[in-house]
Design a protein around this motif. Structure first.
Motif, short mmCIF file in Angstrom:
data_model
loop_
_atom_site.label_atom_id
_atom_site.label_comp_id
_atom_site.label_asym_id
_atom_site.label_seq_id
_atom_site.Cartn_x
_atom_site.Cartn_y
_atom_site.Cartn_z
N ALA A 115 -45.08 13.09 -16.69
CA ALA A 115 -46.23 13.88 -17.09
C ALA A 115 -46.84 14.54 -15.86
CB ALA A 115 -47.27 13.00 -17.77
N PRO A 116 -47.39 15.73 -16.00
CA PRO A 116 -48.02 16.41 -14.86
C PRO A 116 -49.04 15.51 -14.17
CG PRO A 116 -47.83 17.91 -16.70
CD PRO A 116 -47.42 16.57 -17.22
N GLY A 117 -49.02 15.55 -12.84
CA GLY A 117 -49.92 14.72 -12.04
C GLY A 117 -49.31 13.41 -11.61
N THR A 118 -48.17 13.04 -12.20
CA THR A 118 -47.51 11.79 -11.83
C THR A 118 -46.68 11.97 -10.56
OG1 THR A 118 -47.35 11.15 -14.15
CG2 THR A 118 -45.90 10.00 -12.61
N ALA A 119 -46.93 11.15 -9.56
CA ALA A 119 -46.15 11.22 -8.33
C ALA A 119 -44.71 10.76 -8.59
CB ALA A 119 -46.79 10.35 -7.25
N VAL A 120 -43.82 11.11 -7.66
CA VAL A 120 -42.40 10.86 -7.88
C VAL A 120 -41.77 10.25 -6.63
CG1 VAL A 120 -40.15 11.97 -8.30
CG2 VAL A 120 -42.16 12.71 -9.59
N VAL A 121 -40.90 9.29 -6.86
CA VAL A 121 -40.01 8.80 -5.82
C VAL A 121 -38.62 9.38 -6.09
CG1 VAL A 121 -38.85 6.78 -4.85
CG2 VAL A 121 -41.28 6.66 -5.42
N LEU A 122 -38.08 10.08 -5.11
CA LEU A 122 -36.73 10.64 -5.23
C LEU A 122 -35.75 9.60 -4.68
CD1 LEU A 122 -34.93 13.06 -5.97
CD2 LEU A 122 -35.22 13.87 -3.61
N ALA A 123 -35.06 8.91 -5.58
CA ALA A 123 -34.21 7.79 -5.20
C ALA A 123 -32.79 8.25 -4.92
CB ALA A 123 -34.20 6.75 -6.32
N ALA A 124 -32.34 8.02 -3.67
CA ALA A 124 -31.01 8.45 -3.23
C ALA A 124 -30.22 7.25 -2.74
CB ALA A 124 -31.15 9.48 -2.12
N ALA A 125 -28.92 7.46 -2.53
CA ALA A 125 -28.05 6.36 -2.09
C ALA A 125 -28.41 5.90 -0.70
CB ALA A 125 -26.60 6.80 -2.15
N GLY A 126 -28.65 6.86 0.22
CA GLY A 126 -28.97 6.51 1.60
C GLY A 126 -27.79 6.69 2.53
N PRO A 151 -46.98 14.65 -5.04
CA PRO A 151 -46.17 14.04 -3.98
C PRO A 151 -44.80 13.61 -4.50
CG PRO A 151 -48.38 13.10 -4.02
CD PRO A 151 -48.24 13.92 -5.27
N VAL A 152 -43.77 13.91 -3.71
CA VAL A 152 -42.41 13.43 -3.98
C VAL A 152 -41.92 12.77 -2.70
CG1 VAL A 152 -40.04 14.00 -4.61
CG2 VAL A 152 -41.96 15.23 -5.70
N VAL A 153 -41.67 11.48 -2.76
CA VAL A 153 -41.30 10.71 -1.57
C VAL A 153 -39.84 10.28 -1.69
CG1 VAL A 153 -41.76 8.60 -0.25
CG2 VAL A 153 -43.65 9.86 -1.30
N PRO A 154 -39.01 10.61 -0.70
CA PRO A 154 -37.63 10.14 -0.73
C PRO A 154 -37.56 8.63 -0.48
CG PRO A 154 -37.94 11.82 0.99
CD PRO A 154 -39.28 11.46 0.48
N ALA A 155 -36.63 7.97 -1.15
CA ALA A 155 -36.39 6.54 -0.94
C ALA A 155 -34.90 6.28 -1.13
CB ALA A 155 -37.21 5.70 -1.91
N TYR A 156 -34.45 5.13 -0.67
CA TYR A 156 -33.00 4.92 -0.55
C TYR A 156 -32.59 3.53 -1.02
CZ TYR A 156 -33.96 8.93 2.36
OH TYR A 156 -34.41 10.15 2.81
N ALA A 157 -31.37 3.48 -1.56
CA ALA A 157 -30.83 2.21 -2.03
C ALA A 157 -30.14 1.43 -0.92
CB ALA A 157 -29.84 2.46 -3.17
N SER A 158 -29.78 2.09 0.17
CA SER A 158 -29.06 1.42 1.25
C SER A 158 -29.20 2.22 2.54
CB SER A 158 -27.57 1.27 0.91
OG SER A 158 -26.95 2.56 0.89
N THR A 160 -30.92 3.00 4.98
CA THR A 160 -32.12 3.48 5.66
C THR A 160 -33.35 3.18 4.80
OG1 THR A 160 -33.09 5.40 6.79
CG2 THR A 160 -31.99 5.81 4.68
N ALA A 161 -34.51 3.46 5.34
CA ALA A 161 -35.77 3.15 4.67
C ALA A 161 -36.50 4.47 4.37
CB ALA A 161 -36.62 2.25 5.56
N PRO A 162 -37.47 4.42 3.42
CA PRO A 162 -37.94 3.25 2.67
C PRO A 162 -37.10 2.98 1.43
CG PRO A 162 -39.23 5.17 2.06
CD PRO A 162 -38.28 5.63 3.13
N THR A 163 -37.21 1.77 0.89
CA THR A 163 -36.63 1.48 -0.41
C THR A 163 -37.54 2.05 -1.49
OG1 THR A 163 -37.83 -0.60 -0.62
CG2 THR A 163 -35.69 -0.68 0.51
N VAL A 168 -42.96 3.24 -3.66
CA VAL A 168 -43.95 3.10 -4.73
C VAL A 168 -45.24 2.51 -4.17
CG1 VAL A 168 -44.49 1.84 -6.85
CG2 VAL A 168 -42.25 2.93 -6.58
N ARG A 169 -45.13 1.47 -3.32
CA ARG A 169 -46.33 0.86 -2.73
C ARG A 169 -47.07 1.84 -1.82
NH1 ARG A 169 -43.03 -3.90 -2.91
NH2 ARG A 169 -42.06 -3.38 -0.91
N ALA A 170 -46.30 2.65 -1.08
CA ALA A 170 -46.93 3.63 -0.21
C ALA A 170 -47.71 4.66 -1.01
CB ALA A 170 -45.88 4.30 0.66
#
Length: 251
Positions: A115-126, A151-158, A160-163, A168-170
């Motif tokens: 929904a509009p206004g919801t922040a996003v984590v872009l989850a990648a392999a790493g 906000p769209v924050v990249p995150a990774y499964a392996s 590198t960081a962040p997970t 989500v916590r950030a």
């Protein structure tokens, strides 16, 4: 004759991955029926890339179904091309970052209930490769623009960081308590499932056989095929003529 398009998937033990990649290539064939489209895997699934290349003749363009400039794109694919000495091979750019990829990410998020206004984590392999991380960050920036600036924050499964949980916590620490996870994966697999399980809100499906992804595969193919043709032109140019200049009639 057009070079064969060899789509290169990573491979996965998840049985849905092979089905998803084949569905994507069916879309590619629908868009370009006269083009010879093959599939090869880096590992885990058949056909393996080396076996696929043995069945191709003339010229081929390897289109990685990968989303950044990591080890596979920089090392594994050129090495496979070098071993296929019977072929003229060009390796295309990975699928990301690109606006067509962002449209596919947007659609998958909306399908998942973003929904509009919801922040996003872009989850990648790493990847430990800094270029791969830069590509993921750029995709995150483009997706943020597409989503209206959330906000769209990249995150990774392996590797590198962040997970995803750390990202989500950030975001929560910045006041963003509604968070969705976008899947920066072409097909289902262990990493994609791991990232989706960490989502506190909507979790998008992998990109899969999205129509925009099929168009992007062909775009990467066309650019690489055009570069391969351009590389052959200098032998036909008069001495001193620069690349990109037309060859005079009768030359």
């Amino acid at each position: 004759m057009q070079p064969t398009l060899v789509a290169v998937a990573h491979g996965s033990r998840d049985p849905r991955a092979l089905h998803t990649v084949r569905a994507l290539l069916d879309r590619v064939r629908e868009l370009r029926p006269v083009l010879d489209v093959r599939l090869g895997h880096i590992e885990l699934n058949r056909p393996l890339l080396g076996d696929t290349l043995q069945e191709v003749s003339g010229a081929a363009v390897l289109v990685p179904l990968l989303l950044g400039r990591g080890h596979h794109v920089k090392r594994d694919l050129p090495a496979s091309a070098a071993r296929a000495a019977h072929l003229r091979i060009r390796v295309a750019a990975p699928l990301g970052p690109h606006p067509l990829l962002v449209e596919a990410l947007y659609d998958r998020l909306v399908e998942a209930g973003w929904a509009p206004g919801t922040a996003v984590v872009l989850a990648a392999a790493g990847s430990r490769d800094p270029d791969s991380a830069a590509d993921t960050r750029r995709s995150a920036e483009l997706l943020s623009e597409r989503l209206g600036g959330v906000p769209v924050v990249p995150a990774y499964a392996s590797a590198t960081a962040p997970t995803v949980p750390d990202a989500v916590r950030a975001l929560a620490a910045r006041g963003h308590h509604r968070v969705a996870v976008a899947s920066y994966f072409t097909a289902p697999g262990r990493f994609a499932a791991q990232c989706a399980a960490a989502a506190p809100g909507p979790a998008a499906a992998p990109l899969g056989a999205h129509p925009g992804l099929a168009r992007l595969v062909l775009l990467r193919y066309d650019h690489a095929a055009a570069a391969a043709r351009e590389a052959l032109v200098p032998s036909c140019r008069p001495a001193g003529q620069r690349a990109g200049q037309p060859v005079p009639a009768g030359a």
